[in-house]
Design a protein around this motif. Structure first.
Motif, PDB file in Angstrom:
ATOM      1  N   TRP A 137       0.844  -0.988   0.176  1.00  0.00           N
ATOM      2  CA  TRP A 137       0.302  -0.249  -0.034  1.00  0.00           C
ATOM      3  C   TRP A 137       0.779   0.937   0.304  1.00  0.00           C
ATOM      4  O   TRP A 137       2.084   1.299   0.420  1.00  0.00           O
ATOM      5  CB  TRP A 137      -0.828   0.286   1.203  1.00  0.00           C
ATOM      6  CG  TRP A 137      -1.098  -0.854   1.271  1.00  0.00           C
ATOM      7  CD1 TRP A 137      -1.498  -2.481   1.625  1.00  0.00           C
ATOM      8  CD2 TRP A 137      -3.438  -1.134   1.197  1.00  0.00           C
ATOM      9  NE1 TRP A 137      -2.863  -3.467   1.725  1.00  0.00           N
ATOM     10  CE2 TRP A 137      -3.321  -2.720   1.947  1.00  0.00           C
ATOM     11  CE3 TRP A 137      -4.413  -0.007   0.664  1.00  0.00           C
ATOM     12  CZ2 TRP A 137      -4.862  -2.767   1.600  1.00  0.00           C
ATOM     13  CZ3 TRP A 137      -4.794  -0.472   0.800  1.00  0.00           C
ATOM     14  CH2 TRP A 137      -5.870  -2.155   0.879  1.00  0.00           C
ATOM     15  N   SER A 269      -4.354  -7.244   2.288  1.00  0.00           N
ATOM     16  CA  SER A 269      -5.416  -6.708   1.891  1.00  0.00           C
ATOM     17  C   SER A 269      -6.747  -6.307   3.274  1.00  0.00           C
ATOM     18  O   SER A 269      -7.449  -5.685   2.477  1.00  0.00           O
ATOM     19  CB  SER A 269      -6.621  -8.032   1.154  1.00  0.00           C
ATOM     20  OG  SER A 269      -6.603  -9.170   1.444  1.00  0.00           O
ATOM     21  N   SER A 272      -8.674  -2.202   4.997  1.00  0.00           N
ATOM     22  CA  SER A 272      -9.748  -1.050   4.855  1.00  0.00           C
ATOM     23  C   SER A 272     -10.023  -1.224   5.896  1.00  0.00           C
ATOM     24  O   SER A 272     -11.141  -0.095   5.953  1.00  0.00           O
ATOM     25  CB  SER A 272     -10.361  -0.551   3.715  1.00  0.00           C
ATOM     26  OG  SER A 272     -10.931  -2.345   2.823  1.00  0.00           O
ATOM     27  N   TRP A 275     -11.211   1.171   8.177  1.00  0.00           N
ATOM     28  CA  TRP A 275     -11.291   2.593   8.059  1.00  0.00           C
ATOM     29  C   TRP A 275     -12.673   3.137   7.404  1.00  0.00           C
ATOM     30  O   TRP A 275     -13.746   3.681   7.250  1.00  0.00           O
ATOM     31  CB  TRP A 275     -10.886   3.399   6.948  1.00  0.00           C
ATOM     32  CG  TRP A 275      -8.910   3.095   7.147  1.00  0.00           C
ATOM     33  CD1 TRP A 275      -8.258   3.325   7.408  1.00  0.00           C
ATOM     34  CD2 TRP A 275      -8.237   2.780   6.070  1.00  0.00           C
ATOM     35  NE1 TRP A 275      -7.474   2.909   7.952  1.00  0.00           N
ATOM     36  CE2 TRP A 275      -6.327   1.911   6.657  1.00  0.00           C
ATOM     37  CE3 TRP A 275      -7.983   2.157   4.434  1.00  0.00           C
ATOM     38  CZ2 TRP A 275      -5.837   1.865   6.739  1.00  0.00           C
ATOM     39  CZ3 TRP A 275      -6.969   1.237   3.889  1.00  0.00           C
ATOM     40  CH2 TRP A 275      -5.715   1.500   5.263  1.00  0.00           C
ATOM     41  N   TRP A 286      -9.489   7.525   1.765  1.00  0.00           N
ATOM     42  CA  TRP A 286      -8.325   6.177   1.975  1.00  0.00           C
ATOM     43  C   TRP A 286      -8.110   5.643   0.148  1.00  0.00           C
ATOM     44  O   TRP A 286      -7.340   5.370   0.230  1.00  0.00           O
ATOM     45  CB  TRP A 286      -8.555   5.429   3.501  1.00  0.00           C
ATOM     46  CG  TRP A 286      -9.393   4.331   2.168  1.00  0.00           C
ATOM     47  CD1 TRP A 286     -10.963   4.009   3.070  1.00  0.00           C
ATOM     48  CD2 TRP A 286      -9.523   2.871   1.428  1.00  0.00           C
ATOM     49  NE1 TRP A 286     -11.870   3.760   2.519  1.00  0.00           N
ATOM     50  CE2 TRP A 286     -11.155   2.492   1.731  1.00  0.00           C
ATOM     51  CE3 TRP A 286      -8.618   1.947   1.078  1.00  0.00           C
ATOM     52  CZ2 TRP A 286     -11.174   0.969   1.211  1.00  0.00           C
ATOM     53  CZ3 TRP A 286      -8.764   0.872   0.166  1.00  0.00           C
ATOM     54  CH2 TRP A 286      -9.867   0.351   0.127  1.00  0.00           C
ATOM     55  N   GLU A 287      -9.861   6.102  -0.418  1.00  0.00           N
ATOM     56  CA  GLU A 287      -9.396   4.776  -1.753  1.00  0.00           C
ATOM     57  C   GLU A 287      -8.736   5.865  -2.572  1.00  0.00           C
ATOM     58  O   GLU A 287      -7.984   5.265  -3.434  1.00  0.00           O
ATOM     59  CB  GLU A 287     -10.518   5.033  -1.973  1.00  0.00           C
ATOM     60  CG  GLU A 287     -11.479   3.763  -3.349  1.00  0.00           C
ATOM     61  CD  GLU A 287     -12.301   3.840  -4.017  1.00  0.00           C
ATOM     62  OE1 GLU A 287     -13.118   4.497  -3.619  1.00  0.00           O
ATOM     63  OE2 GLU A 287     -12.065   3.088  -4.844  1.00  0.00           O
ATOM     64  N   LYS A 288      -9.010   7.651  -2.531  1.00  0.00           N
ATOM     65  CA  LYS A 288      -7.505   8.140  -3.150  1.00  0.00           C
ATOM     66  C   LYS A 288      -6.538   8.101  -3.059  1.00  0.00           C
ATOM     67  O   LYS A 288      -5.335   8.736  -4.203  1.00  0.00           O
ATOM     68  CB  LYS A 288      -8.696   9.314  -3.224  1.00  0.00           C
ATOM     69  CG  LYS A 288      -9.954   9.499  -3.911  1.00  0.00           C
ATOM     70  CD  LYS A 288     -10.646  11.509  -4.453  1.00  0.00           C
ATOM     71  CE  LYS A 288     -10.322  12.039  -4.020  1.00  0.00           C
ATOM     72  NZ  LYS A 288     -11.250  12.876  -2.601  1.00  0.00           N
ATOM     73  N   ARG A 292      -1.945   1.003  -4.515  1.00  0.00           N
ATOM     74  CA  ARG A 292      -1.872  -0.277  -4.273  1.00  0.00           C
ATOM     75  C   ARG A 292      -0.992  -0.825  -5.044  1.00  0.00           C
ATOM     76  O   ARG A 292      -1.171  -0.836  -5.750  1.00  0.00           O
ATOM     77  CB  ARG A 292      -3.262  -1.532  -4.104  1.00  0.00           C
ATOM     78  CG  ARG A 292      -3.905  -1.120  -2.807  1.00  0.00           C
ATOM     79  CD  ARG A 292      -4.927  -1.728  -2.963  1.00  0.00           C
ATOM     80  NE  ARG A 292      -6.279  -0.957  -4.266  1.00  0.00           N
ATOM     81  CZ  ARG A 292      -6.865  -0.028  -3.592  1.00  0.00           C
ATOM     82  NH1 ARG A 292      -7.566  -0.271  -2.330  1.00  0.00           N
ATOM     83  NH2 ARG A 292      -7.695  -0.019  -5.000  1.00  0.00           N
ATOM     84  N   MET A 365     -16.070  -3.192  -1.456  1.00  0.00           N
ATOM     85  CA  MET A 365     -14.966  -2.802  -1.769  1.00  0.00           C
ATOM     86  C   MET A 365     -13.940  -2.722  -2.696  1.00  0.00           C
ATOM     87  O   MET A 365     -13.313  -3.442  -3.079  1.00  0.00           O
ATOM     88  CB  MET A 365     -14.660  -4.227  -0.643  1.00  0.00           C
ATOM     89  CG  MET A 365     -15.326  -4.542   0.636  1.00  0.00           C
ATOM     90  SD  MET A 365     -14.393  -6.475   1.537  1.00  0.00           S
ATOM     91  CE  MET A 365     -15.296  -7.599   0.281  1.00  0.00           C
ATOM     92  N   PRO A 366     -13.872  -1.645  -2.410  1.00  0.00           N
ATOM     93  CA  PRO A 366     -12.822  -0.881  -3.495  1.00  0.00           C
ATOM     94  C   PRO A 366     -11.513  -1.944  -2.952  1.00  0.00           C
ATOM     95  O   PRO A 366     -11.107  -1.891  -2.258  1.00  0.00           O
ATOM     96  CB  PRO A 366     -12.710   0.431  -3.007  1.00  0.00           C
ATOM     97  CG  PRO A 366     -13.573   1.164  -1.510  1.00  0.00           C
ATOM     98  CD  PRO A 366     -13.584   0.195  -0.967  1.00  0.00           C
ATOM     99  N   GLY A 367     -10.972  -2.297  -3.844  1.00  0.00           N
ATOM    100  CA  GLY A 367      -9.798  -2.960  -3.562  1.00  0.00           C
ATOM    101  C   GLY A 367      -9.955  -4.188  -3.512  1.00  0.00           C
ATOM    102  O   GLY A 367      -8.962  -5.243  -4.487  1.00  0.00           O
TER     103      GLY A 367
END
Ligand SMILES: OC[C@H]1O[C@H](O[C@H]2O[C@H](CO)[C@@H](O)[C@H](O)[C@H]2O)[C@H](O)[C@@H](O)[C@@H]1O
Length: 432
Positions: A137, A269, A272, A275, A286-288, A292, A365-367
């Motif tokens: 990350w 993984s 998140s 968060w 967090w996503e922006k 990864r 879940m982004p990611g």
């Protein structure tokens, strides 16, 4: 906690690990809600949740102590799959085959998940509720300041270290790179740290299933230790005292990453989970802000990237007083709806095909696509009863290179000695 099963046939005692961070309670909340469902559906029956608030190693010790006696054994226990074989060998757990044979949802579980809780005797001792992968990350804001790309994609270990050095030079005051290490963080250090390196080095895994022998620490083992030694010698990692704190994982997840104090984290993984869930550290950005990328192999050798996978499972102790009712609770935990909810809340990679296909899971879940994509190149830890002891020996080797007390070569030699004392003759030399 520590209450026993006693003789109340209407109560199921459920032991699980509670985070040492008092703000992290999503597992407790999830279990509370499944308890409510269960009690509504089973009038007169009660679930007693027994949270064990402790770092991972202490949790395992406490759960094992409880399982030793019928007076204290819970009816259900949450087991990290890396310990399950050792707990089976110690006689703490009972096989679930007679329940599984009559449970249609078991057919939904992927083969690797079924294998995770299966012992040498061919019996299954746990129902896994998810798996995970690991990668790098990185904080894009820090990377921008350092002149590093937002689509960073290191091809080998040297490029990882180079990026950390650049951060150190250009963005003073932040920790360039966290790799877990040492004894106190337990399996987090050994799996997220050392094994993510070792399994990207070449020919020598920890254990060779074809010869049923443990592999001595050779070049790849030494190089992995030297990589860690280098990180701390060059002060690319956290302060050694922070790195060797049993709760360093909580610092990474709830402070260093979200507060922009850490540039690169070799981690899981599931990060998140910290968060989302209304805390412990709400971090909508967090996503922006985080990128990864896979952890590369040492020299970029095929397949170019490396990951490790683990997971947790629900098991019924051998000395449980209410095993049948405990199994009913497992089924409630694993209704499709609850299984999806847990996968989302805990940021898990699904181990059931119906959960994996659920739109809620896929979109929440982004990611998830990135981390699920690592599954094809992932590795699993040796499913051997002695693995936790081998893991402790690795933690010691890591600690000695982190503090600068040892070189990789000397630490690998000391590991080889310890390995022999743990596994006896079941050792073979490394190929390299
Ligand atoms: O998935 C969330 C869980 O992540 C951790 O467990 C995973 O990493 C462990 C090593 O740090 C590994 O032993 C385990 O098999 C993996 O599933 C964490 O320990 C859990 O508390 C957390 O719920």
């Amino acid at each position: 906690c520590g209450g026993g099963s006693g003789s109340d046939s209407d109560t199921i005692k459920v032991a699980y690990n509670r985070s040492t961070d008092n703000k992290i309670r999503f597992k407790d909340q999830y279990l509370e809600s499944v308890k409510e469902q269960f009690e509504k559906a089973h009038p007169g029956k009660q679930i007693q949740l027994l949270p064990i608030q402790a770092p991972d190693n202490d949790y395992a010790t406490k759960a094992q102590q409880m399982m030793r006696s019928p007076k204290t054994a819970p009816d259900l226990v949450y087991e990290d799959t890396f310990r399950i074989n050792s707990d089976i060998k110690a006689g703490y757990l009972r096989p679930l085959d007679r329940y599984l044979a009559k449970w249609s949802s078991w057919g939904r579980f992927v083969p690797t998940a079924k294998a995770a809780a299966k012992a040498d005797d061919g019996k299954t001792y746990g129902v896994p509720d998810g798996t995970d992968t690991r990668g790098l990350w990185f904080n894009k804001k820090i990377f921008k300041k350092a002149g590093l790309p937002a689509d960073w994609s290191p091809k080998n270990w040297a490029e990882v270290l180079d990026a950390a050095r650049t951060v150190k030079r250009k963005v003073p005051g932040v920790i360039p790179f966290n790799v877990y290490t040492g004894k106190a963080p337990g399996e987090a250090a050994v799996m997220q740290g050392f094994e993510m390196l070792l399994y990207g080095t070449g020919e020598d895994p920890l254990y060779d299933p074809s010869s049923k022998k443990w592999v001595e620490g050779g070049k790849g083992f030494t190089d992995s230790l030297d990589f860690i030694g280098e990180v701390f010698k060059e002060k690319l990692g956290p302060d050694v005292s922070d790195a060797l704190d049993p709760n360093v994982g909580t610092s990474v997840a709830t402070e260093w990453l979200p507060e922009g104090k850490l540039a690169i984290a070799l981690d899981g993984s599931w990060m998140s989970q910290n968060w989302i869930n209304n805390g412990p550290k709400e971090w909508p950005a967090w996503e922006k802000e985080l990128g990864r990328t896979p952890m590369p192999t040492q020299e970029g050798q095929a397949p170019g990237k490396v990951s490790m996978s683990g997971g947790w499972a629900w098991s019924i102790p051998e000395r449980a007083q209410n095993p049948d009712l405990a199994w009913e609770f497992v089924k409630t935990l694993q209704t499709r709806k609850n299984a999806v909810r847990w996968a989302v809340v805990d940021a898990q990679i699904a181990v059931r095909d119906d959960v994996a296909a659920d739109p809620k899971y896929l979109s929440s879940m982004p990611g998830i696509k990135f981390f699920t994509g690592l599954v094809k190149d992932t590795h699993y830890r040796p499913a051997q009863p002695v693995y936790p002891q081998v893991s402790s020996a690795i933690g010691e080797a890591m600690e000695s290179v982190t503090t600068g007390d040892s070189t990789g070569e000397r630490a690998a030699k000391a590991y080889n000695e310890q390995l022999k004392s743990v596994v006896g003759k079941a050792v073979r030399p490394a190929k390299e």
